[in-house]
Design a protein around this motif. Structure first.
Motif, short mmCIF file in Angstrom:
data_model
loop_
_atom_site.label_atom_id
_atom_site.label_comp_id
_atom_site.label_asym_id
_atom_site.label_seq_id
_atom_site.Cartn_x
_atom_site.Cartn_y
_atom_site.Cartn_z
N THR A 1 7.05 29.44 -21.67
CA THR A 1 6.83 29.29 -23.30
C THR A 1 5.39 28.64 -23.30
O THR A 1 5.10 27.78 -22.65
N THR B 1 -4.66 30.26 -23.25
CA THR B 1 -3.88 29.98 -22.22
C THR B 1 -3.83 30.99 -21.01
O THR B 1 -3.47 32.01 -21.23
N CYS C 1 -3.47 32.83 -29.18
CA CYS C 1 -2.93 32.48 -30.56
C CYS C 1 -3.82 32.94 -31.54
O CYS C 1 -4.88 32.36 -31.36
N SER D 1 5.05 29.02 -31.06
CA SER D 1 5.21 29.15 -29.65
C SER D 1 5.66 30.56 -29.17
O SER D 1 6.36 31.19 -29.77
N SER E 1 2.55 27.29 -26.03
CA SER E 1 2.35 26.49 -27.05
C SER E 1 1.10 26.92 -28.16
O SER E 1 0.38 27.24 -27.67
N CYS E 2 1.55 26.80 -29.48
CA CYS E 2 0.42 27.08 -30.16
C CYS E 2 0.70 26.34 -31.63
O CYS E 2 2.11 26.31 -32.14
N THR E 3 -0.26 25.43 -32.06
CA THR E 3 -0.04 25.02 -33.30
C THR E 3 -1.22 25.16 -34.11
O THR E 3 -2.20 25.45 -33.68
N LYS F 1 7.37 32.79 -26.01
CA LYS F 1 8.56 32.89 -25.07
C LYS F 1 8.37 34.09 -24.31
O LYS F 1 8.63 35.36 -24.82
N SER G 1 4.11 25.31 -35.96
CA SER G 1 4.13 25.74 -34.70
C SER G 1 4.56 27.15 -34.38
O SER G 1 5.34 27.56 -35.22
N GLN H 1 -4.49 25.47 -29.10
CA GLN H 1 -3.45 25.88 -27.61
C GLN H 1 -3.71 24.79 -26.80
O GLN H 1 -4.85 24.68 -26.32
N SER H 2 -2.77 23.92 -26.51
CA SER H 2 -2.85 22.63 -25.62
C SER H 2 -2.70 22.87 -24.31
O SER H 2 -2.91 21.98 -23.70
N GLN H 3 -2.31 24.07 -23.79
CA GLN H 3 -2.02 24.32 -22.39
C GLN H 3 -3.20 25.29 -21.81
O GLN H 3 -3.13 26.58 -22.00
#
Lengths: 115, 116
Positions: free
Chosen positions: A20, A109, A92, A76, A22-24, A78, A74, A6-8
């Motif tokens: 939104t 996040t 995530c 994500s 994000s998750c990868t 919302k 990915s 989770q980059s945020q």
């Protein structure tokens, strides 16, 4: 081994707006599940939404929906019509299919909904 | 979904002591899971508890430090032994429930331990 990113670390949104998260993830598995959990200040982990990897249709639960891009790995989340009660940590998580029920979590996040 | 109750919800513990956390589920489940969440961190699986057999521990967790009991299909306990401040964490019990064609993991309210 699976990894979830989770980059945020933190996000904010105005009440009633859309955000939104994000998750990868990285896996070599073909059968798996993806989850979003919410952890409010009470610390309880609350399931928000679940996606099965074999399903092409994106999961939806009321104001919450996902954009699942399997090829891109990915997943994500919302949140529409954001409410003050949506303020929480969002995690995530990945789980392999079959009888292994271990969840691998991202770092989370922190979402703040502002009035 | 699942109703999962944990006790205690919160406790302050003295260094060197042990504390047992209880987890009660509203219906029978084969497997129960114990996770740890250290301050500001994500969740990490400690062990999987099956009724009638020894718990299976993840790498980095050992039975002497985190003994687990699973006396029946609705109940489990996790003991945190010989506590140190590094054990200050939220400990969460979870179960798997079949939902549709697959499984979903549900969590209890968590037990927030502070070691002083």
């Amino acid at each position: 081994a699976q990894t979830v990113t989770q980059s945020q670390p933190e996000m904010s949104v105005q009440e009633a707006e859309t955000v939104t998260l994000s998750c990868t993830y990285d896996t070599s598995e073909s059968n798996y599940y993806l989850f979003w959990y919410k952890q409010p200040p009470s610390r309880q982990m609350i399931l928000v939404i679940r996606q099965e990897a074999y399903k092409q249709q994106n999961a939806t639960e009321n104001r919450f929906s996902v954009n699942f891009q399997k090829a891109a790995k990915s997943f994500s989340l919302k949140i529409s019509d954001s409410q003050l009660g949506d303020t929480a940590m969002y995690f995530c998580a990945f789980m392999k299919g079959g009888s292994n029920y271990k969840l691998t979590f991202g770092k989370g996040t922190l979402l703040t909904v502002n009035p | 979904s699942a109703v999962i109750s944990q006790k205690p919800s919160r406790d302050i513990c003295q260094r060197g002591t042990s504390l047992t956390i209880q987890c009660q589920v509203d219906s029978q489940v084969t497997m129960m899971f114990w996770y740890r969440q250290q301050p500001g961190q994500s969740l990490t699986l400690i062990a999987t508890a099956n009724q009638g057999s020894e718990a299976t521990y993840e790498s980095g967790f050992v039975i002497d430090k985190f003994p687990i009991s699973r006396p029946n299909l609705t109940f489990s306990t996790l003991t945190v032994s010989n506590m140190s401040p590094e054990d200050s964490s939220i400990y969460l019990c979870s179960v798997s429930r079949t939902q549709g064609s697959g499984n979903t993991i549900y969590f209890g309210e968590g037990s927030w331990l502070t070691v002083v």
